[in-house]
Write an enzyme that holds these catalytic residues in place. Structure first.
Site, short mmCIF file in Angstrom:
data_model
loop_
_atom_site.label_atom_id
_atom_site.label_comp_id
_atom_site.label_asym_id
_atom_site.label_seq_id
_atom_site.Cartn_x
_atom_site.Cartn_y
_atom_site.Cartn_z
N LYS A 59 0.84 -1.21 0.00
CA LYS A 59 0.00 0.00 0.00
C LYS A 59 0.87 1.25 0.00
O LYS A 59 0.59 2.21 -0.72
CB LYS A 59 -0.92 0.00 1.24
CG LYS A 59 -2.09 -0.97 1.13
CD LYS A 59 -2.82 -1.14 2.46
CE LYS A 59 -3.82 -2.29 2.36
NZ LYS A 59 -4.38 -2.71 3.65
N GLN A 103 -4.77 -1.47 9.74
CA GLN A 103 -4.68 -2.82 9.17
C GLN A 103 -5.26 -3.85 10.13
O GLN A 103 -4.94 -3.86 11.32
CB GLN A 103 -3.21 -3.15 8.83
CG GLN A 103 -3.01 -4.47 8.12
CD GLN A 103 -3.59 -4.50 6.71
OE1 GLN A 103 -3.65 -3.48 6.02
NE2 GLN A 103 -4.03 -5.68 6.27
N ASP A 126 -11.37 2.85 4.38
CA ASP A 126 -11.66 1.41 4.37
C ASP A 126 -13.17 1.15 4.38
O ASP A 126 -13.61 0.02 4.09
CB ASP A 126 -11.08 0.78 5.65
CG ASP A 126 -9.93 -0.16 5.38
OD1 ASP A 126 -9.82 -0.68 4.25
OD2 ASP A 126 -9.14 -0.39 6.31
#
Ligand code: GUN
Length: 295
Positions: A59, A103, A126
């Site tokens: 990422k 994460q 997200d």
């Protein structure tokens, strides 16, 4: 390796993702010229889970590659929840950060919902904050989780209109299964969500026009679970050892799926779309802050 599957049946997620990220990079460059600012994405990784570390590094590289700013926060596995919440709060206040990603999975001492719901929903790229999940479930605009969004783009790229198709999703996670179901419902699919307690799973899967596999078990979905002509989206990324060599395989027994209409390979299918959608969401978050400043 793509044994036994005609190349024309492969859904090339890498190519679709490249098209998307090329456009994002051009938009970022234009916005930078116009405003002197770039979108910023902050990623928090807690602990040393090797798969998560690989995703976060990827990422970071991709974020920089499209001209965005990338802020990495790597914290030890014994980080306590309050310390993590303080960092999230700092990033919420930081005007150079437009997107925040924590994460998952998080270590067991941390409640993921507490952390995800502490993210400013306007920076929740997200799409895991309860406010964005609720917006998706009720058909309101908000951030959509990246993996299901990427899967939907691939399905529409291949099939065009999805209305009336029976989509079966195997897996009911908040990250993939549930938002995937909402997205496919919004496309007028008939949607079934199957899971570990579903009875007669192979027979059910054989009814799918679109089969989305998100179970996290290597090659669990066998060839004879798939209806001839179905379109299969494989979200699984499972590390296995075959013939003494490490390999990545999906949730679908790929070599048995020659009778599909189309299938996403692992790797090179859904994976690149997830990061492209994350960058697209970060760009949207940035555009919203610019629009808010001009109002
Ligand atoms: N872990 C596995 N997939 C994801 C994802 O899409 N976002 C985050 N934050 N963590 C993940």
């Amino acid at each position: 390796m793509t044994v036994g599957i005609q190349p024309s049946k492969l859904i090339d997620g890498k190519a679709v993702a490249n098209t998307l990220t090329t456009q994002i990079a051009a938009d970022v460059a234009a916005l930078r010229s116009a405003t002197g600012k770039v979108p910023g994405l902050a990623v928090i990784l807690v602990g040393e889970d090797p798969a998560s570390a690989v995703y976060v590094a990827y990422k970071h590289r991709q974020t920089l590659a499209v001209g965005m700013a990338s802020f990495e926060h790597k914290l030890p596995a014994d980080t306590n929840q309050d310390d993590l919440l303080s960092i999230v709060n700092e990033l919420n206040q930081d005007p150079s950060v437009h997107g925040i990603l924590v994460q998952l999975p998080l270590p067991s001492q941390i409640d993921p919902n507490m952390v995800l719901n502490a993210i400013d929903p306007t920076k929740d790229v997200d799409g895991f904050h309860v406010q964005n999940a609720g917006r998706l479930a009720t058909g309101q605009e908000g951030f959509v989780p990246c993996t299901p969004r990427g899967c939907l783009l691939l399905l529409k790229h291949r099939l065009g209109d999805l209305a009336g198709l029976h989509a079966i999703i195997v897996g009911r996670s908040n990250i993939v299964g549930k938002p995937m179901a909402q997205l496919l419902l919004a496309e007028n699919c008939t949607v079934t969500v199957a899971h570990s307690r579903t009875r007669e799973l192979p027979a059910l899967c054989r009814m799918a026009d679109i089969l989305v596999a998100a179970v996290g078990r290597a090659e669990m979905i066998r060839g004879d679970w798939i209806k001839p002509g179905a379109v299969v989206v494989d979200i699984g990324v499972n590390r296995v050892t075959q013939g003494g060599k490490p390999r990545l395989v999906g949730d679908v027994a790929f070599a048995e799926a020659a009778h599909v209409q189309a299938i996403t390979p692992v790797p090179g299918g859904v994976g690149p779309m997830t990061i492209a959608c994350l960058l697209a969401n970060t760009l949207s978050a940035f555009r919203h802050t610019l629009a808010a400043r001009n109002n």
